[in-house]
Enzyme design. Structure first.
Site, PDB file in Angstrom:
ATOM      1  N   GLY A  46       1.463  -1.178  -0.152  1.00  0.00           N
ATOM      2  CA  GLY A  46       0.115   0.180  -0.196  1.00  0.00           C
ATOM      3  C   GLY A  46       0.887   1.395  -0.049  1.00  0.00           C
ATOM      4  O   GLY A  46       1.850   1.421   0.799  1.00  0.00           O
ATOM      5  N   GLU A  88       5.697  -5.219   5.781  1.00  0.00           N
ATOM      6  CA  GLU A  88       6.067  -6.718   6.567  1.00  0.00           C
ATOM      7  C   GLU A  88       6.175  -7.771   4.797  1.00  0.00           C
ATOM      8  O   GLU A  88       7.477  -7.763   4.661  1.00  0.00           O
ATOM      9  CB  GLU A  88       5.171  -6.444   7.118  1.00  0.00           C
ATOM     10  CG  GLU A  88       4.764  -7.802   7.437  1.00  0.00           C
ATOM     11  CD  GLU A  88       3.299  -8.757   8.384  1.00  0.00           C
ATOM     12  OE1 GLU A  88       2.322  -7.756   7.624  1.00  0.00           O
ATOM     13  OE2 GLU A  88       3.309  -9.898   8.071  1.00  0.00           O
ATOM     14  N   THR A 125       4.540   2.425   6.021  1.00  0.00           N
ATOM     15  CA  THR A 125       2.924   1.930   6.288  1.00  0.00           C
ATOM     16  C   THR A 125       2.598   2.983   6.894  1.00  0.00           C
ATOM     17  O   THR A 125       3.235   3.007   8.124  1.00  0.00           O
ATOM     18  CB  THR A 125       2.820   0.236   6.691  1.00  0.00           C
ATOM     19  OG1 THR A 125       2.296   0.128   6.930  1.00  0.00           O
ATOM     20  CG2 THR A 125       4.087   0.042   8.072  1.00  0.00           C
ATOM     21  N   ILE A 126       1.233   3.268   6.632  1.00  0.00           N
ATOM     22  CA  ILE A 126       0.595   3.865   7.773  1.00  0.00           C
ATOM     23  C   ILE A 126       0.035   3.087   8.696  1.00  0.00           C
ATOM     24  O   ILE A 126       0.292   3.627   9.807  1.00  0.00           O
ATOM     25  CB  ILE A 126      -0.361   4.737   6.947  1.00  0.00           C
ATOM     26  CG1 ILE A 126      -1.321   3.389   6.643  1.00  0.00           C
ATOM     27  CG2 ILE A 126      -0.342   5.591   5.445  1.00  0.00           C
ATOM     28  CD1 ILE A 126      -2.936   4.105   5.594  1.00  0.00           C
ATOM     29  N   ASP A 127       0.268   2.285   8.974  1.00  0.00           N
ATOM     30  CA  ASP A 127      -0.039   1.060   9.761  1.00  0.00           C
ATOM     31  C   ASP A 127       0.730   1.280  11.111  1.00  0.00           C
ATOM     32  O   ASP A 127       0.232   0.696  12.394  1.00  0.00           O
ATOM     33  CB  ASP A 127      -0.287  -0.629   9.486  1.00  0.00           C
ATOM     34  CG  ASP A 127      -1.151  -0.298   8.359  1.00  0.00           C
ATOM     35  OD1 ASP A 127      -1.714   0.780   8.048  1.00  0.00           O
ATOM     36  OD2 ASP A 127      -0.826  -1.202   7.608  1.00  0.00           O
ATOM     37  N   GLY A 164      -5.761   0.493   9.330  1.00  0.00           N
ATOM     38  CA  GLY A 164      -4.185  -0.107  10.365  1.00  0.00           C
ATOM     39  C   GLY A 164      -3.604  -1.380  10.473  1.00  0.00           C
ATOM     40  O   GLY A 164      -3.042  -2.453  11.330  1.00  0.00           O
ATOM     41  N   ARG A 170     -24.302   7.330  12.923  1.00  0.00           N
ATOM     42  CA  ARG A 170     -23.929   7.252  11.658  1.00  0.00           C
ATOM     43  C   ARG A 170     -22.483   6.787  11.385  1.00  0.00           C
ATOM     44  O   ARG A 170     -21.827   6.651  11.972  1.00  0.00           O
ATOM     45  CB  ARG A 170     -24.018   8.325  10.807  1.00  0.00           C
ATOM     46  CG  ARG A 170     -25.076   9.427  10.872  1.00  0.00           C
ATOM     47  CD  ARG A 170     -25.561   8.639   9.101  1.00  0.00           C
ATOM     48  NE  ARG A 170     -26.843  10.027   9.771  1.00  0.00           N
ATOM     49  CZ  ARG A 170     -27.878   9.339   9.815  1.00  0.00           C
ATOM     50  NH1 ARG A 170     -27.871   9.008  10.971  1.00  0.00           N
ATOM     51  NH2 ARG A 170     -29.092  10.117   9.735  1.00  0.00           N
ATOM     52  N   HIS A 219      -8.906   4.904   2.558  1.00  0.00           N
ATOM     53  CA  HIS A 219      -7.523   5.566   1.451  1.00  0.00           C
ATOM     54  C   HIS A 219      -7.489   6.595   1.755  1.00  0.00           C
ATOM     55  O   HIS A 219      -6.498   7.281   1.187  1.00  0.00           O
ATOM     56  CB  HIS A 219      -7.795   4.800   0.157  1.00  0.00           C
ATOM     57  CG  HIS A 219      -7.786   3.678  -0.015  1.00  0.00           C
ATOM     58  ND1 HIS A 219      -9.131   2.302   0.597  1.00  0.00           N
ATOM     59  CD2 HIS A 219      -7.051   2.588  -0.199  1.00  0.00           C
ATOM     60  CE1 HIS A 219      -8.230   1.460  -0.079  1.00  0.00           C
ATOM     61  NE2 HIS A 219      -7.183   0.979  -0.196  1.00  0.00           N
TER      62      HIS A 219
HETATM   63  O1  F6P Z   1      -1.103  -2.037   4.884  1.00  0.00           O
HETATM   64  C1  F6P Z   1      -1.576  -0.834   5.055  1.00  0.00           C
HETATM   65  C2  F6P Z   1      -2.987  -0.647   4.089  1.00  0.00           C
HETATM   66  O2  F6P Z   1      -2.971   0.505   4.654  1.00  0.00           O
HETATM   67  C3  F6P Z   1      -3.671  -1.051   5.646  1.00  0.00           C
HETATM   68  O3  F6P Z   1      -4.368  -0.055   6.433  1.00  0.00           O
HETATM   69  C4  F6P Z   1      -4.995  -1.099   5.208  1.00  0.00           C
HETATM   70  O4  F6P Z   1      -5.774  -2.888   5.646  1.00  0.00           O
HETATM   71  C5  F6P Z   1      -4.081  -1.766   3.400  1.00  0.00           C
HETATM   72  O5  F6P Z   1      -3.195  -1.259   3.091  1.00  0.00           O
HETATM   73  C6  F6P Z   1      -5.575  -1.237   2.669  1.00  0.00           C
HETATM   74  O6  F6P Z   1      -4.552  -2.359   1.208  1.00  0.00           O
HETATM   75  P1  F6P Z   1      -5.728  -1.779  -0.591  1.00  0.00           P
HETATM   76  O7  F6P Z   1      -4.873  -0.488  -0.773  1.00  0.00           O
HETATM   77  O8  F6P Z   1      -4.965  -3.118  -1.076  1.00  0.00           O
HETATM   78  O9  F6P Z   1      -6.557  -1.621  -0.448  1.00  0.00           O
END
Ligand code: F6P
Length: 345
Positions: A13, A106, A128-130, A173, A269, A275
């Site tokens: 991602g 990862e 990674t944003i995670d 995340g 709501r 993204h």
């Molecule tokens: O690993 C980064 C991430 O944005 C996660 O937080 C999310 O679950 C995943 O990628 C989403 O992936 P994709 O861009 O394939 O929808």
């Protein structure tokens, strides 16, 4: 030192700060060391399919503030692609690549670690944003996503208050609740649900009702996309799996919101930030971290030190064995979650 040809790729991602790494690698690699830098398009796919582009100081100007990645990204796994690994080796040979700098999380670094075992010269850069890589205190991209989520929570507060509503905000995340916990603390969330602490929906509703009994007319519930209900408490939809075997997350907030509305009677709501958290301009913090990572990576290549990844430890950028980065998922520190929970309900 002879001219060295270095391949750079961004996999998995995307996240804000990737371009800052590319810029730093090129600026020092070409500008100071006189190396050739080649960019592979779309992560490992570009190495397999030999899709490359020359990177020069001129072609990487003005990148520090640009989100995304000029190289493109993908979740291609050479180990799951027919002849994938052999084709990676073919490309390295035919393109006379002396070293690779994969920038990824990862999965991308997991592939890199395996290739190190096959004798490829690699210096990894974690992203990674995670923020779930155990070898580094922080990854770039995380700070930006937390800021975006916090801004969103701030905005949701005012509209929640106007309409006496419960707002369920879902953040990315994966299987770690870092973005949820940080943005929840910063945004003053009334409840934060993270994968590290399975939730009981009955308790979630009790807390919201308790808060409303005490005079609050709205609630903000931040939910990590990977949050999990305690066993037997709530059914969830099943999800698809990608090439690395990860389930595609996203959408749990709909189930949670439905339950909250049904059980409490409060109008509820959902906002799924998805993204949006990965898009746009990196924060100053992420630009600096990404730049420092890029510089350390090219220095390591120049030193001939391979099989490592760069990492942030305290105030320092260090080099650690690449397997360390992918060995273990870094989950939220319970002490941090305790801080957040003081403000729940
Ligand atoms: O690993 C980064 C991430 O944005 C996660 O937080 C999310 O679950 C995943 O990628 C989403 O992936 P994709 O861009 O394939 O929808």
């Amino acid at each position: 030192m002879p001219v060295v040809r270095i391949g750079v790729l961004t996999g998995g991602g995307d996240c804000p700060g990737l371009n800052a790494v590319i810029r730093a690698v090129v600026r020092k690699g070409e500008g100071l060391y006189g190396h050739n830098i080649v960019g592979f398009r779309h992560g490992w796919r570009g190495v397999i399919e030999l899709e490359s582009v020359d990177l020069t100081t001129a072609s990487t100007r003005g990148l520090i503030h640009r989100g995304g990645t000029i190289l493109g990204s993908s979740r291609t796994n050479p180990y799951k692609t027919e002849d994938g690994v052999a084709r990676v080796h073919d490309t390295i040979k035919s393109e006379h690549i002396d070293a690779l700098i994969p920038v990824g999380g990862e999965d991308t670094l997991g592939v890199a670690a395996k290739l190190v075992g096959d004798g490829v010269n690699i210096v990894g850069v974690p992203k990674t944003i995670d923020n779930d890589l155990s070898a580094t205190d922080f990854t770039f991209g995380f700070n930006t996503s937390v800021q975006i989520a916090t801004d969103a929570i701030d905005r949701l507060h005012t509209t929640a208050e106007s309409h006496d509503r419960v707002m369920v905000v879902e953040v990315m995340g994966r299987h770690a609740g870092w973005i949820a916990t940080y943005s929840g603390i910063a945004g003053g969330a009334d409840l934060i649900l993270v994968p590290e602490d399975p939730f009981d929906i009955a308790e979630v509703c009790d807390r919201i009702q308790h808060r409303h009994r005490r005079g609050a007319n709205f609630s903000i519930v931040v939910v990590a996309e990977g949050a999990v209900p305690a066993e037997g408490t709530m059914a969830l939809q099943s999800a698809e799996v990608d090439e690395f075997g990860h389930v595609r997350l996203g959408g749990i907030s709909n189930d949670i919101a439905r339950e909250i509305e049904q059980r409490t009677g409060f109008e509820t709501r959902v906002t799924m930030l998805g993204h949006v958290l990965r898009g746009g301009t990196p924060t100053a913090y992420d630009r600096v971290l990404a730049t420092r990572f890029g510089i350390e990576a090219i220095d390591a290549v120049n030193d001939g030190e391979f099989g490592i990844m760069v990492a942030l430890r305290g105030p320092d950028i260090v080099r650690v064995p690449i397997e360390e980065g992918v060995r273990q998922l870094k989950t939220v520190d319970p002490k941090l979650y305790d801080v957040a929970s003081v403000f729940f309900g």
